[in-house]
Enzyme design. Structure first.
Site, PDB file in Angstrom:
ATOM      1  N   GLY A  38      13.790   5.361   3.912  1.00 34.82           N
ATOM      2  CA  GLY A  38      12.293   4.546   4.112  1.00 34.82           C
ATOM      3  C   GLY A  38      11.597   5.447   4.983  1.00 34.82           C
ATOM      4  O   GLY A  38      11.896   6.076   5.947  1.00 34.82           O
ATOM      5  N   VAL A  39       9.944   5.702   4.783  1.00 36.97           N
ATOM      6  CA  VAL A  39       9.069   6.176   5.520  1.00 36.97           C
ATOM      7  C   VAL A  39       7.877   5.538   6.078  1.00 36.97           C
ATOM      8  O   VAL A  39       7.028   6.162   6.435  1.00 36.97           O
ATOM      9  CB  VAL A  39       8.525   7.720   4.645  1.00 36.97           C
ATOM     10  N   GLY A  40       7.677   4.138   5.743  1.00 36.50           N
ATOM     11  CA  GLY A  40       6.674   3.498   6.231  1.00 36.50           C
ATOM     12  C   GLY A  40       6.107   3.634   7.653  1.00 36.50           C
ATOM     13  O   GLY A  40       4.960   3.354   8.038  1.00 36.50           O
ATOM     14  N   GLU A  41       6.992   3.756   8.655  1.00 40.53           N
ATOM     15  CA  GLU A  41       7.056   3.573   9.959  1.00 40.53           C
ATOM     16  C   GLU A  41       7.181   4.884  10.993  1.00 40.53           C
ATOM     17  O   GLU A  41       6.418   5.120  11.901  1.00 40.53           O
ATOM     18  CB  GLU A  41       7.496   2.564  10.710  1.00 40.53           C
ATOM     19  N   GLN A  73       2.388   7.925   3.541  1.00 36.89           N
ATOM     20  CA  GLN A  73       2.808   7.213   4.415  1.00 36.89           C
ATOM     21  C   GLN A  73       2.799   7.983   5.749  1.00 36.89           C
ATOM     22  O   GLN A  73       2.413   7.443   7.026  1.00 36.89           O
ATOM     23  CB  GLN A  73       4.193   6.600   4.026  1.00 36.89           C
ATOM     24  N   ILE A  82      13.985  11.527  -0.504  1.00 31.97           N
ATOM     25  CA  ILE A  82      12.305  11.069  -0.617  1.00 31.97           C
ATOM     26  C   ILE A  82      12.242  10.788  -2.246  1.00 31.97           C
ATOM     27  O   ILE A  82      12.212  11.620  -3.044  1.00 31.97           O
ATOM     28  CB  ILE A  82      11.438  11.912  -0.057  1.00 31.97           C
ATOM     29  N   GLY A  90       0.680  -1.105  -0.008  1.00 30.67           N
ATOM     30  CA  GLY A  90       0.012  -0.062   0.039  1.00 30.67           C
ATOM     31  C   GLY A  90       0.616   1.502   0.135  1.00 30.67           C
ATOM     32  O   GLY A  90       0.238   2.452  -0.357  1.00 30.67           O
ATOM     33  N   ASN A 133       9.361   9.800  -3.727  1.00 31.21           N
ATOM     34  CA  ASN A 133       8.098  10.381  -3.929  1.00 31.21           C
ATOM     35  C   ASN A 133       7.374  11.074  -2.972  1.00 31.21           C
ATOM     36  O   ASN A 133       6.641  10.520  -2.094  1.00 31.21           O
ATOM     37  CB  ASN A 133       7.292   9.077  -4.677  1.00 31.21           C
TER      38      ASN A 133
END
Ligand code: MOS
Length: 732
Positions: free
Chosen positions: A695-698, A631, A622, A461, A624
């Site tokens: 990474g930026v998911g969390e 996110q 980053i 996602g 995108n």
């Protein structure tokens, strides 16, 4: 026309909003049978009898599988260990008569349609021999054992704490939380015959599911193909193969038919969860606002059969400058399912306690909470005694505070108002690991200037399809539309589970490396063009720009990609590459954030509204900004849920989760979410990996609950240390 760093809409957005994107339970097959799971009614003991007569008597029921009549499964517990299994012995569904937790699966009804299967499941009568169970964490304080995963202590924290000018010590409680993605866990197993299965699974890792099924059912790995092209949210719940997968396979093998199994919303509460924790944080400081001592102890829960551990306490020492630190992490065995990672596992938990404690320390020191963070700022990870690969947290504080207007805050509690509402402003720091896992990617470039990128990662996602297309477009000098991405199929090049915020770094760098290989080949071909302006070019002398191979020294010297490929008589170039972390232990690798929250609380009703959040994030480059912003928004909403809503409730008399639905397990709804501003701070990082991506998911969830809890204190003067902060806790 660089594509990295440019906001791009999801390349799969159209497929998702038109319904063309198919999820695990939407695949059709001829002669499909439907499964429904019967869940245990007791928490501990064993099954002593199962009466299937009524269920089997329902028209349309094909069979009911139990531990007594199921097809063969591997005996060894080891065979059930997946890629990220914790220590211990995994749960083996329908393996034997043992009951390890309430609502574990005890039977699988197979029928001609889903409604019949579900109805028949309600008619299966199971008798149990019950044993006494324990599901309450607090009662197990003295029984808990050392999780042995704490960082080394430094200095003498006890002594420094005792001698500190100002001390703060308190306990912080977090309840169990469940992930609650929109899409229920499901698998459609296509029975291909000859021992071959194609499985559409809801999972965060197709190759993890593939290896698990092959191992549990003694099948050849190549005979099991797992596909998961779209996932309707998972947040960690799909990292390990959950029981829906082996049960669907059991059904297919028993019937020699294709089977679809979808868990109910209630059954989404019958496997992993974020473990409840009790944390004690003790901070000792000099009156000037520097830290002398940090002691952080966590008590968390695990099951009777596995030792699930997170990194809960280590953030404290990594984040702030302090010569004396000591950590502890204990686990208590409960008669519940094994917990599983949930968005920022351990980080969301530990940083909540630390950042509330820092807020309380600031109050004791009569310091602005932001000022305290600045006085304790550390340019080194003191747990390891090493510098950071990059750390622009100071910029996060500055830009976040500016955007929020933090300098207008009156520090006294209950000092700010808006009509009948109390206004509170709170802040917190966030920190999360920046990881990279070994992963491979394949690129096929055709002479018409189209590239296909393939990798077995699953896009759960965050926008992985889009991000991967951008990296390839950027490095191949192609428009984004010329790149297609294939993901979520176990036959594609190797990838681990999508989790840990590591996909952008892992897949991104593999793609970038594969693109280099493509460029090398193209330069070689370009030299073959008649009168080539690149006749002497070496691979590194040229870049791929706008569909051409262009000399870096002289951009007027170039060859078009089709011309180069024609000169070499090639229709296609195929290149696969594997990228791995370059971590040599010399630098600490983290993302950071500063979160500022505003709450408004009706003075009489005490209903909390989180009216504004500013989250300033430093996460390297980053790829995108549009999907990355999403996110962070999603992470902040997760944190809002932690702070105000989410709490899994166990009736300890039954050892059973009782609010197992979305009416009683509250997650933030649209009306709960107001203004959220996301800032990405510029953070060049030449060390972490070639793309400079973290990474930026969390990171968006980490610290958010603390910022809100701190804002609630500022509004009301009431300090709540057990989440969620519900109305009853702040009536005052
Ligand atoms: Mo994440 S909790 O690693 O899906």
């Amino acid at each position: 026309m660089t594509r990295i760093g440019t906001p791009a809409s999801r390349v799969d957005g159209r497929a998702k909003v038109t319904g063309a994107a198919k999820y695990a339970a939407e695949f059709e097959a001829e002669n499909l049978a439907y499964g429904a799971v019967v869940s245990s009614r007791v928490a501990k003991g064993r099954v002593v009898g199962i009466d299937l007569r009524d269920a089997l008597g329902v028209e349309g029921v094909i069979d009911v599988l139990t531990h007594e009549n199921r097809p063969r499964m591997a005996r060894s517990k080891k065979a059930y260990e997946d890629d990220i299994a914790p220590g211990g012995a995994p749960f083996r569904p329908l393996y034997d008569d043992k009951i390890l937790y309430n609502a574990q699966p005890v039977a699988l009804v197979l029928a001609e349609d889903w409604e019949t299967a579900r109805y028949a499941a309600s008619l299966v009568r199971v008798d149990y021999e019950q044993e006494a169970h324990v599901t309450e964490l607090e009662s197990q304080r003295d029984e808990a054992f050392d999780a042995k995963n704490s960082p080394k202590p430094r200095g003498n924290a006890e002594k420094a704490f005792a001698a500190a000018d100002v001390q703060h010590e308190a306990e912080y409680w977090l309840p169990i939380e469940h992930h609650n993605p929109m899409e229920m866990h499901a698998a459609t197993v296509i029975y291909e015959g000859k021992g071959k299965l194609t499985i559409y699974d809801k999972t965060q890792g197709v190759q993890n599911s593939q290896a698990y099924v092959a191992s549990v059912f003694r099948l050849k790995q190549d005979d099991v193909r797992v596909i998961s092209q779209f996932v309707g949210g998972a947040f960690g719940s799909g990292l390990r193969p959950q029981y829906h997968l082996p049960l669907a396979v059991l059904g297919a093998l028993a019937l020699k038919r294709s089977v679809r199994l979808v868990l109910t919303r209630q059954q989404m509460f019958t496997f992993g969860y974020r473990p409840g924790t009790i944390q004690r944080v003790a901070l000792g400081a000099k009156s000037g606002g520097t830290l002398d001592a940090i002691m952080h102890d966590a008590l968390a829960m695990t099951s009777q059969y596995e030792d699930f551990t997170e990194h809960v306490t280590n953030w404290s020492g990594a984040l702030y400058k302090c010569a004396n630190a000591r950590y502890g992490h204990k686990l208590a065995r409960l008669d519940l399912a094994t917990p599983i990672d949930m968005r920022a596992p351990g980080g969301a938990t530990g940083v909540y306690a630390l950042e509330c404690a820092m807020d309380e320390l600031a109050v004791a020191l009569k310091l602005d909470p932001l000022e305290l963070r600045l006085r304790c700022y550390s340019d080194r990870d003191q747990n390891e005694g090493i510098p950071f690969s990059s750390k622009k947290l100071r910029e996060c504080y500055r830009q976040g505070a500016d955007a929020f207007g933090w300098d207008k805050r009156n520090g006294a509690p209950r000092s700010m108002r808006d009509g009948s509402e109390l206004v509170g402003w709170g802040m917190a720091t966030g920190i999360w690991e920046a990881m990279q896992q070994k992963a491979s990617a394949r690129i096929v470039l055709t002479a018409n200037g189209h590239a296909e990128v393939a990798c077995a990662f699953t896009d759960i996602g965050p926008g992985t399809y889009t991000m991967m297309a951008q990296v390839a477009a950027d490095r191949l000098g192609l428009p984004l539309e010329n790149v297609t991405v294939k993901l979520g199929d176990s036959t594609l090049p190797q990838a681990p589970v999508e989790g840990g915020s590591w996909t952008a770094a892992s897949a991104g760098n593999a793609i970038a490396l594969a693109c280099e290989g493509v460029r090398t080949q193209l330069v070689r071909f370009a030299r073959k063009v008649a009168n080539s302006p690149l006749a002497d070019a070496k691979p590194d002398d040229a870049a791929l720009v706008d569909g051409r191979i262009v000399s870096k020294q002289d951009s007027s010297c170039s060859v078009s990609i089709p011309d180069a490929m024609r000169a070499a008589n090639k229709e296609r170039i195929e290149q696969e590459a594997t990228a791995e972390s370059n971590d040599d232990g010399k630098h600490a690798r983290y993302t950071h954030s500063a979160i500022f929250a505003e709450v408004k609380i009706d003075e009489e009703l005490r209903i909390v509204r989180v009216t504004r959040i500013v989250n300033a994030v430093a996460a390297g480059r980053i790829i995108n900004p549009k999907t990355a912003r999403s996110q962070i928004l999603g992470g902040v909403v997760f944190g809002l849920g932690m702070a105000l809503h989410e709490e899994t409730q166990v009736d300890h008399r039954l050892g059973r989760i009782v609010n197992h639905n979305l009416a009683e397990y509250h997650v933030p709804a649209n009306a709960d979410v107001h203004d959220i501003e996301v800032i990405f701070v510029d953070e060049p990082d030449e060390i972490i990996n070639p793309l400079g991506v973290k990474g930026v998911g969390e990171i968006g969830v980490v610290g958010t609950a603390a910022a809100i809890a701190n804002a609630i204190w500022h509004a009301t003067g009431i300090r709540v240390r057990d989440l969620p902060v519900t109305v009853d806790k702040i009536l005052g």
